[in-house]
Design a protein around this motif. Structure first.
Motif, mmCIF file in Angstrom:
data_model
loop_
_atom_site.group_PDB
_atom_site.id
_atom_site.type_symbol
_atom_site.label_atom_id
_atom_site.label_comp_id
_atom_site.label_asym_id
_atom_site.label_seq_id
_atom_site.Cartn_x
_atom_site.Cartn_y
_atom_site.Cartn_z
ATOM 1 N N GLU A 152 0.827 -1.223 0.000
ATOM 2 C CA GLU A 152 0.000 0.000 0.000
ATOM 3 C C GLU A 152 0.857 1.268 0.000
ATOM 4 O O GLU A 152 0.353 2.365 -0.234
ATOM 5 C CB GLU A 152 -0.980 -0.005 1.195
ATOM 6 N N ARG A 153 2.176 1.107 0.238
ATOM 7 C CA ARG A 153 3.054 2.274 0.176
ATOM 8 C C ARG A 153 3.198 2.812 -1.244
ATOM 9 O O ARG A 153 3.586 3.955 -1.449
ATOM 10 C CB ARG A 153 4.453 1.895 0.663
ATOM 11 N N VAL A 154 2.925 1.947 -2.225
ATOM 12 C CA VAL A 154 3.050 2.379 -3.614
ATOM 13 C C VAL A 154 1.892 3.297 -3.944
ATOM 14 O O VAL A 154 0.735 2.888 -3.903
ATOM 15 C CB VAL A 154 3.064 1.163 -4.560
ATOM 16 N N GLY A 155 2.237 4.550 -4.243
ATOM 17 C CA GLY A 155 1.210 5.540 -4.486
ATOM 18 C C GLY A 155 0.682 5.484 -5.909
ATOM 19 O O GLY A 155 1.297 4.893 -6.793
ATOM 20 N N ASN A 156 -0.499 6.073 -6.113
ATOM 21 C CA ASN A 156 -1.027 6.208 -7.466
ATOM 22 C C ASN A 156 -1.498 7.641 -7.654
ATOM 23 O O ASN A 156 -2.599 8.012 -7.249
ATOM 24 C CB ASN A 156 -2.156 5.209 -7.719
ATOM 25 N N VAL B 240 18.385 7.152 2.474
ATOM 26 C CA VAL B 240 16.986 6.799 2.174
ATOM 27 C C VAL B 240 16.776 6.888 0.662
ATOM 28 O O VAL B 240 17.012 7.930 0.057
ATOM 29 C CB VAL B 240 16.004 7.756 2.886
ATOM 30 N N VAL B 241 16.381 5.791 0.063
ATOM 31 C CA VAL B 241 16.222 5.741 -1.388
ATOM 32 C C VAL B 241 14.934 6.438 -1.821
ATOM 33 O O VAL B 241 14.934 7.292 -2.693
ATOM 34 C CB VAL B 241 16.205 4.288 -1.895
ATOM 35 N N ASP B 242 13.831 6.073 -1.234
ATOM 36 C CA ASP B 242 12.548 6.691 -1.567
ATOM 37 C C ASP B 242 11.752 6.758 -0.272
ATOM 38 O O ASP B 242 11.397 5.733 0.301
ATOM 39 C CB ASP B 242 11.804 5.846 -2.608
ATOM 40 N N GLU B 243 11.494 7.980 0.182
ATOM 41 C CA GLU B 243 10.861 8.170 1.496
ATOM 42 C C GLU B 243 9.504 7.481 1.589
ATOM 43 O O GLU B 243 9.052 7.143 2.669
ATOM 44 C CB GLU B 243 10.729 9.664 1.794
ATOM 45 N N GLU B 244 8.878 7.260 0.416
ATOM 46 C CA GLU B 244 7.531 6.713 0.452
ATOM 47 C C GLU B 244 7.516 5.191 0.410
ATOM 48 O O GLU B 244 6.946 4.549 1.291
ATOM 49 C CB GLU B 244 6.733 7.259 -0.729
ATOM 50 N N ILE B 245 8.157 4.633 -0.625
ATOM 51 C CA ILE B 245 8.031 3.178 -0.736
ATOM 52 C C ILE B 245 9.109 2.428 0.046
ATOM 53 O O ILE B 245 8.963 1.255 0.339
ATOM 54 C CB ILE B 245 7.982 2.689 -2.201
ATOM 55 N N PRO B 247 11.110 3.657 3.158
ATOM 56 C CA PRO B 247 11.552 4.714 4.072
ATOM 57 C C PRO B 247 12.666 4.316 5.039
ATOM 58 O O PRO B 247 13.201 5.160 5.736
ATOM 59 C CB PRO B 247 10.263 5.059 4.834
ATOM 60 N N ILE B 248 13.005 3.035 5.071
ATOM 61 C CA ILE B 248 14.039 2.609 6.015
ATOM 62 C C ILE B 248 15.419 2.963 5.452
ATOM 63 O O ILE B 248 15.764 2.550 4.350
ATOM 64 C CB ILE B 248 13.952 1.100 6.286
ATOM 65 N N PRO B 249 16.198 3.755 6.225
ATOM 66 C CA PRO B 249 17.515 4.148 5.709
ATOM 67 C C PRO B 249 18.397 2.917 5.486
ATOM 68 O O PRO B 249 18.404 1.996 6.298
ATOM 69 C CB PRO B 249 18.086 5.039 6.805
ATOM 70 N N LYS B 250 19.121 2.937 4.382
ATOM 71 C CA LYS B 250 20.028 1.823 4.089
ATOM 72 C C LYS B 250 21.386 2.133 4.705
ATOM 73 O O LYS B 250 21.870 3.254 4.628
ATOM 74 C CB LYS B 250 20.206 1.675 2.581
ATOM 75 N N VAL B 251 21.983 1.117 5.312
ATOM 76 C CA VAL B 251 23.337 1.271 5.835
ATOM 77 C C VAL B 251 24.257 0.315 5.091
ATOM 78 O O VAL B 251 23.817 -0.734 4.632
ATOM 79 C CB VAL B 251 23.425 0.988 7.356
ATOM 80 N N ILE B 252 25.519 0.686 4.978
ATOM 81 C CA ILE B 252 26.406 -0.158 4.181
ATOM 82 C C ILE B 252 26.875 -1.361 5.001
ATOM 83 O O ILE B 252 26.931 -1.327 6.237
ATOM 84 C CB ILE B 252 27.602 0.620 3.576
ATOM 85 N N ASN B 253 27.189 -2.427 4.290
ATOM 86 C CA ASN B 253 27.677 -3.658 4.909
ATOM 87 C C ASN B 253 28.991 -3.415 5.637
ATOM 88 O O ASN B 253 29.763 -2.533 5.257
ATOM 89 C CB ASN B 253 27.981 -4.708 3.837
ATOM 90 N N THR B 254 29.251 -4.224 6.629
ATOM 91 C CA THR B 254 30.583 -4.162 7.230
ATOM 92 C C THR B 254 31.529 -5.120 6.501
ATOM 93 O O THR B 254 32.718 -5.115 6.753
ATOM 94 C CB THR B 254 30.553 -4.494 8.732
ATOM 95 N N ASP B 255 30.987 -5.946 5.619
ATOM 96 C CA ASP B 255 31.818 -6.720 4.703
ATOM 97 C C ASP B 255 31.793 -6.015 3.364
ATOM 98 O O ASP B 255 30.745 -5.961 2.719
ATOM 99 C CB ASP B 255 31.246 -8.137 4.525
ATOM 100 N N LEU B 256 32.923 -5.429 2.992
ATOM 101 C CA LEU B 256 32.971 -4.704 1.726
ATOM 102 C C LEU B 256 33.643 -5.610 0.704
ATOM 103 O O LEU B 256 34.852 -5.816 0.746
ATOM 104 C CB LEU B 256 33.755 -3.411 1.894
ATOM 105 N N GLU B 257 32.843 -6.177 -0.192
ATOM 106 C CA GLU B 257 33.383 -7.164 -1.117
ATOM 107 C C GLU B 257 33.660 -6.554 -2.482
ATOM 108 O O GLU B 257 32.774 -6.012 -3.132
ATOM 109 C CB GLU B 257 32.394 -8.331 -1.256
ATOM 110 N N ILE B 258 34.911 -6.669 -2.889
ATOM 111 C CA ILE B 258 35.281 -6.206 -4.231
ATOM 112 C C ILE B 258 34.723 -7.192 -5.243
ATOM 113 O O ILE B 258 34.903 -8.399 -5.113
ATOM 114 C CB ILE B 258 36.810 -6.073 -4.358
#
Lengths: 631, 501
Positions: A152-156, B240-245, B247-258
């Protein structure tokens, strides 16, 4: 940023009713050539665009800019309205380009001025627009599927841009009411459907357009909230270039665009190829690109843009880039652009310059999974000494042909052959007592003795090969060859020697049968060896890699190439392996020499070792010259 | 540092606490910034209230008598020790203030987030220039007399109160301080002392600040079987990639794999969210423990560092290789999130291993295509770089060309009319049939004006083209098809029919 804001879905509803065939009363100069020609020619009568033509070309320009800057996730649905609604495309990404829309518009053609005006209405299009806004886009679908219970987070939300010729303000209100009512109805339908989504927000942009010189019957009205779901604004615009300018302003507002003018770009004159003049090119892009300018307080404001439109542009001075300078620069943002005047010569000069990267390009995607790269890194780093003094084999050019292929996932027959040749080459180096690049750092005196050096080298090589034996059966064969050829510590040799005596007896009868065959093959091998020797002399200088091992040199192909020219021994001689030729050769050579060459004697034992090894593993009878090892 | 601040002399006057002092911070930072090469630091400015109210004694049951400023000093000592241990490269400035300030130098350079730690007892003073007054008159300010907040640069404002919550709530102090955070776009936090004012509680308050803002980011850098323990500095911020769909902030891994390596020319200065130093660290030292390692450990730590210096480290190999090869390493930061590792020259002699974060997503750099489809060269049927390394598969061509990369037709301006077939197509799409008639008339006229010397074919071709356009302009015949192309008339004046149009 929100992906599913109002600008995710834009519906164009363009009026196709008979009155739209009316002239915009702005002349198009097209008979240009006459001016410079001899007199006596009557210029052709000027022509002008219809309201329909003006509406369509302005909306196409809106789409052009939008598609340039947002090639994905910003979608347009184009609807034409007359006696019914004609939906020209869908929300799918494949339908989202100018070519598709142009072809569809050509099929519709201009409005028929003789059609019955009573049957035609813009309302058909507006109803269809609401309907289409309820349809889910592939992006919305994907996001909903991905979010599962949070779907439902996907808006329209969406925007309807309606270009029409309205009769009055009350006519406009009637259109608004109709949209509102339709939304209400369709939201009810959508609530009970999996394929439809309720409209949460709809921005209605009504554009009333009328011929130049006429009075407008409709007044402008800024954005107003008609209901929690619907907002509406009315623009009353003269047709012709005025309408084009309006749509250009709207696309900038709707997609948060801003303008930058690149000034003083030197360009060659069309008429005089050896002179150049400076031009300015105005570009549109997302306004985020200006954020840092505005923060720094230095706005580079160059007044209003050249087009004379309402907004301001930021001017930047052109600097011809140094093309051969490959450096990483700190970059906080990269933004897609669209030239305001895409057809103009300065614009196309600039974009061609930027697009014609001097380097060769291939079209299309490589599409090799990234997981394969991780896999490769894993294989390449299974044995990887990090400092030069900790490795012998990676300081030896002679090992490169083996080290460069053994890390592969699978080996070709040729790879195996090259690995085996590398091993024989090392055996030969050992026989000749060639020095090895063993580090003497931290050791007293001259460092380890020569035979100790070789033992270290063989151990390291074995470590490398063993790290890869599970890759394939062919890797296994390389290890077998290595184990058969490498010199062994003395105590081990003793053990083997005892074992050998027993085997010798058993094998005598068989050996006689094979003598003929071996003798003949041996001639080939001698030839091969001669080539090897020659190649090695050339190689002797480069034998030791003195430089850093961090980037493995490409294998020195010279001797290998020469060897490739000789016919593959295996092919002509059936199942007799190169290994057996070699082992026999060592054996023969040793038998001719003095007894005190204990090392050579030992290498005879290696042959015995091979069979024991196989016996242990496979429990099968093996022959003295190792034929069975080839399966 | 000399920033024209009146040094507090404790006890002569009770000046109002003037938050415009923050303006001083701006100039102090600019002094710091000017001295270093690349700006990837996250400098801290500690602003210490030394007005008289800070000398108020704290009632402690024990024997010694403390003033609030002693508690503040204790807390700050703890913070500085932590930074000395974990943030050796960090710049820190201490500014004390009572009532006066002076603007010395304007900003000259760009930099990353600035952390401002304001230490105060929450006595906001009275009258003109006090915080209360400043906030009350906030809306009346002119552009030239702007309130220092929000800072015109990314910043975090941490307010360390030498008072507990009850004390602050008894006046409007807390509200005023909260206003400050709000004015800084919500970037920052207020810390108060839990329980009675004593060394232990001050320590725990500063401990919270350290946990929040000064915890070193430790990670393991991996490339196949090669690994190294590293500190990523400054600490990467959640995104935060998209506040709406999402909203959970992304944090980087502590394993950084090349996951691979690519030429600098191919990645070509990509946009990044942030840049960080990647510093090899020797783990399992006491120094890692927050707030413990003080001076005694320095010797141990030095010898530990010396030993670490002798152990071959993958970071050194990687940094050297990237520099020599002119490449960057692509590193996986999380699901559908990548970054790059590269060598950045600090000066002519010195360079650093750095990591930049791309925006999360499957395709952060359109010219490289989908990150998940960047595989090893050896898997390609044909080496995309050519046998002589003379070409590159990048930038990738988009499936649909942009308008400027194709011949689009825009007729809004009269200069936009070009070529017969393009013109025909566009006229049909735009429903501009009169144009086709007009052009047909023009071609017919040209035909009548042909000189005698003209090739006879010219007249035929012009008439043919005019006819074709007229047919199209009727809009009904089969000649009005959008994809129909007008082809030259087949004539036998010349053996081959050449393109005329």
């Amino acid at each position: 940023m929100k992906i599913f804001s109002e600008s995710h879905k834009t519906v164009f509803v363009v009026d196709h009713c008979p009155y739209m065939a009316e002239s915009c009363r702005q002349h198009v100069e097209f008979d240009m050539l006459v001016k410079n020609r001899t007199q006596g020619i009557i210029p052709l009568a000027p022509i002008s665009k219809s309201l329909w033509t003006c509406s369509v070309e302005s909306s196409m320009e809106y789409c052009r800019i939008m598609y340039d800057i947002f090639p994905f996730k910003k979608l347009v649905n184009f609807i034409v309205s007359d006696s019914g609604a004609h939906v020209l495309n869908s929300w799918t990404q494949e339908d989202q380009n100018l070519q598709e829309l142009m072809a569809a518009l050509a099929a519709v053609g201009p409005p028929n001025p003789r059609a019955d005006p009573e049957c035609c209405s813009i309302l058909h299009g507006l109803v269809a627009a609401v309907e289409t806004l309820c349809k889910i886009t592939e992006y919305q679908h994907e996001a909903r599927t991905l979010l599962m219970e949070n779907a439902e987070r996907v808006g329209n939300r969406g925007r309807i841009i309606c270009i029409t010729n309205a009769k009055s303000d009350s006519h406009v209100r009637m259109l608004e009411d109709c949209v509102q009512e339709t939304i209400h109805e369709h939201n009810k339908l959508a609530a009970n459907s999996d394929h439809l989504m309720q409209i949460q927000k709809c921005e209605l942009v009504l554009i009333h357009t009328y011929p130049v010189g006429e009075d407008s019957l409709v007044s402008d009205r800024p954005k107003k909230e008609l209901s929690p779901v619907l907002t509406s604004e009315v623009h009353s615009v003269r047709a012709g270039r005025h309408l084009a300018t309006k749509l250009n302003i709207l696309v900038q507002q709707h997609f948060d665009l801003a303008s930058t003018t690149i000034t003083n770009i030197p360009m060659k004159e069309e008429q005089h190829a050896n002179t150049s003049a400076n031009y300015d090119v105005e570009l549109l892009h997302h306004k985020d690109a200006h954020v840092d300018f505005l923060k720094s307080g230095d706005t580079h404001l160059g007044g209003s843009s050249r087009e004379g439109s309402f907004k301001e542009t930021i001017t930047l001075k052109w600097c011809t880039p140094r093309t051969n300078n490959i450096e990483l620069h700190y970059c906080t943002g990269a933004y897609r652009i669209s030239p305001v005047d895409v057809n103009s010569r300065p614009s196309s000069c600039l974009t061609n310059f930027l697009l014609n990267d001097p380097r060769y390009k291939i079209i299309g995607n490589l599409e090799i999974p990234l997981e394969r790269a991780k896999d490769q890194l894993e294989k390449h780093t299974r044995y990887w000494p990090m400092i030069i003094s900790q490795t012998t084999i990676f300081n030896m050019q002679a090992v490169v042909p083996l080290a460069s292929v053994i890390v592969k996932e699978s080996l070709t027959e040729e790879d195996v052959l090259n690995c085996q040749k590398t091993i024989y080459n090392l055996v030969d180096m050992e026989r000749k007592n060639d020095p090895l690049p063993i580090s003497t750092v931290g050791t007293r005196g001259k460092g380890p003795k020569r035979d100790e050096q070789y033992r270290i080298m063989w151990n390291e090589l074995e470590t490398l090969v063993r790290a890869h034996i599970n890759n394939s059966e062919k890797h296994q064969r390389v290890l077998e060859c290595l184990m058969a050829c490498r010199s062994k510590p003395p105590e081990e040799e003793e053990r083997k020697k005892r074992g050998r005596k027993r085997e010798d007896k058993e094998d005598k009868s068989e050996k006689a049968v094979k003598d003929y065959e071996q003798e003949k093959s041996w001639q080939d091998l001698e030839r091969l060896k001669g080539i090897l020797e020659r190649g090695k002399e050339e190689l002797a200088e480069a034998e030791i890699i003195k430089d850093s091992p961090d980037s493995p040199e490409p294998p020195n192909k010279k001797p290998l190439v020469e060897m490739d020219e000789t016919p593959p021994v295996e092919k002509s001689k059936g199942p007799v392996s190169l290994l057996s030729f070699w082992s026999n050769r060592i054996n023969t050579a040793n038998s001719r020499k003095h007894q005190e060459f204990a090392g050579r004697l030992n290498s005879v034992n290696n042959r015995a070792e091979l069979y024991q090894h196989l016996k242990e593993e496979n429990g099968m009878e093996t022959t003295e010259n190792g034929k069975a090892s080839r399966q | 540092m000399e920033v024209g601040v009146e040094r507090g002399n404790g006890g002569l006057m009770i000046p109002p606490m003037d938050l415009e002092t923050i303006a001083i911070i701006q100039l102090s930072v600019c002094i710091l910034i000017g001295n270093i090469g690349i700006i990837f630091i996250m400098p801290t400015v500690v602003v210490m209230d030394v007005s008289l109210s800070m000398t108020r004694p704290v009632s402690v049951e024990g024997s010694e008598e403390y003033q609030r400023k002693h508690l503040a000093a204790h807390g700050l000592t703890m913070l500085f020790e932590h930074m000395a241990t974990n943030y050796k490269l960090e710049f820190t400035a201490l500014v004390v203030f009572s009532s006066l300030w002076e603007l010395m130098v304007p900003f000259t350079r760009d930099y990353n987030t600035l952390q401002v730690v304001l230490v105060t007892d929450g006595c906001l003073g009275i009258g003109r220039g006090s915080l209360r007054h400043s906030l009350a008159t906030h809306s009346q300010r002119s552009e030239s007399n702007r309130f220092p907040l929000p800072f015109p640069f990314p910043s975090k404002l941490y307010i360390m109160c030498m008072a507990n919550l009850e004390e602050l709530q008894s006046t409007d102090s807390l509200d005023c301080l909260e206003r400050l955070i709000d004015l800084n776009n919500g970037e920052g936090q207020i810390f108060t002392i839990d329980g009675p004012l004593c060394l232990k509680n001050v320590q725990s308050m500063f401990g919270k600040l350290i946990d929040l803002a000064y915890t070193p980011f430790h990670a393991v850098l991996k490339c196949g079987h090669l690994t190294a323990d590293v500190q990523v500095f400054p600490r990467p911020e959640p995104f935060v990639v998209d506040e709406e769909i999402d909203p959970i902030p992304k944090v980087i891994n502590t394993d950084l794999e090349i996951v691979g390596f690519i030429d600098i020319a191919d990645i070509s200065s990509p946009p990044v969210l942030s840049r960080h130093l990647v510093l090899p660290i020797a783990l399992n030292k006491e120094g890692d423990e927050v707030g413990t390692g003080i001076t005694d450990d320095n010797e141990d730590e030095n010898s530990a560092n010396q030993i670490a210096g002798k152990i071959p480290n993958f970071c050194v190999l990687l940094h050297g290789s990237l520099k020599v090869e002119g490449m960057v390493a692509i590193v996986q930061l999380g699901p559908e999130w990548h970054g790059m590792l590269y060598s950045q020259a600090d000066s002519k002699k010195k360079s650093n291993l750095m990591m930049s974060l791309f925006e999360p997503g499957p395709e952060p750099l359109p010219w490289l295509g989908k990150m998940a489809q960047l595989g090893p060269i050896s898997d390609a049927k044909e080496n995309p770089y050519g046998e002589d390394d003379n070409k590159s598969p990048f930038p990738l061509q988009p499936k649909n060309k942009r308008s400027y990369a194709q011949n689009v037709t825009v007729w809004i301006k009269p200069s936009g009319l070009q070529e017969l077939n393009r013109l025909r197509k566009a006229a049909l799409a735009f429903g501009f049939l009169d144009l086709l008639k007009g052009v047909a008339d023009m071609l017919e006229r040209e035909c009548t004006l042909l000189p005698d010397t003209a090739h006879p074919d010219a007249a035929f071709q012009l008439t043919h083209a005019a006819q074709q356009l007229k047919l199209a302009s009727t809009g009904t015949s089969e000649y009005a098809g959008y994809d129909h192309n007008i082809t030259p008339l087949q004539t036998d004046f010349s053996g081959s029919s050449t393109e005329r149009m």
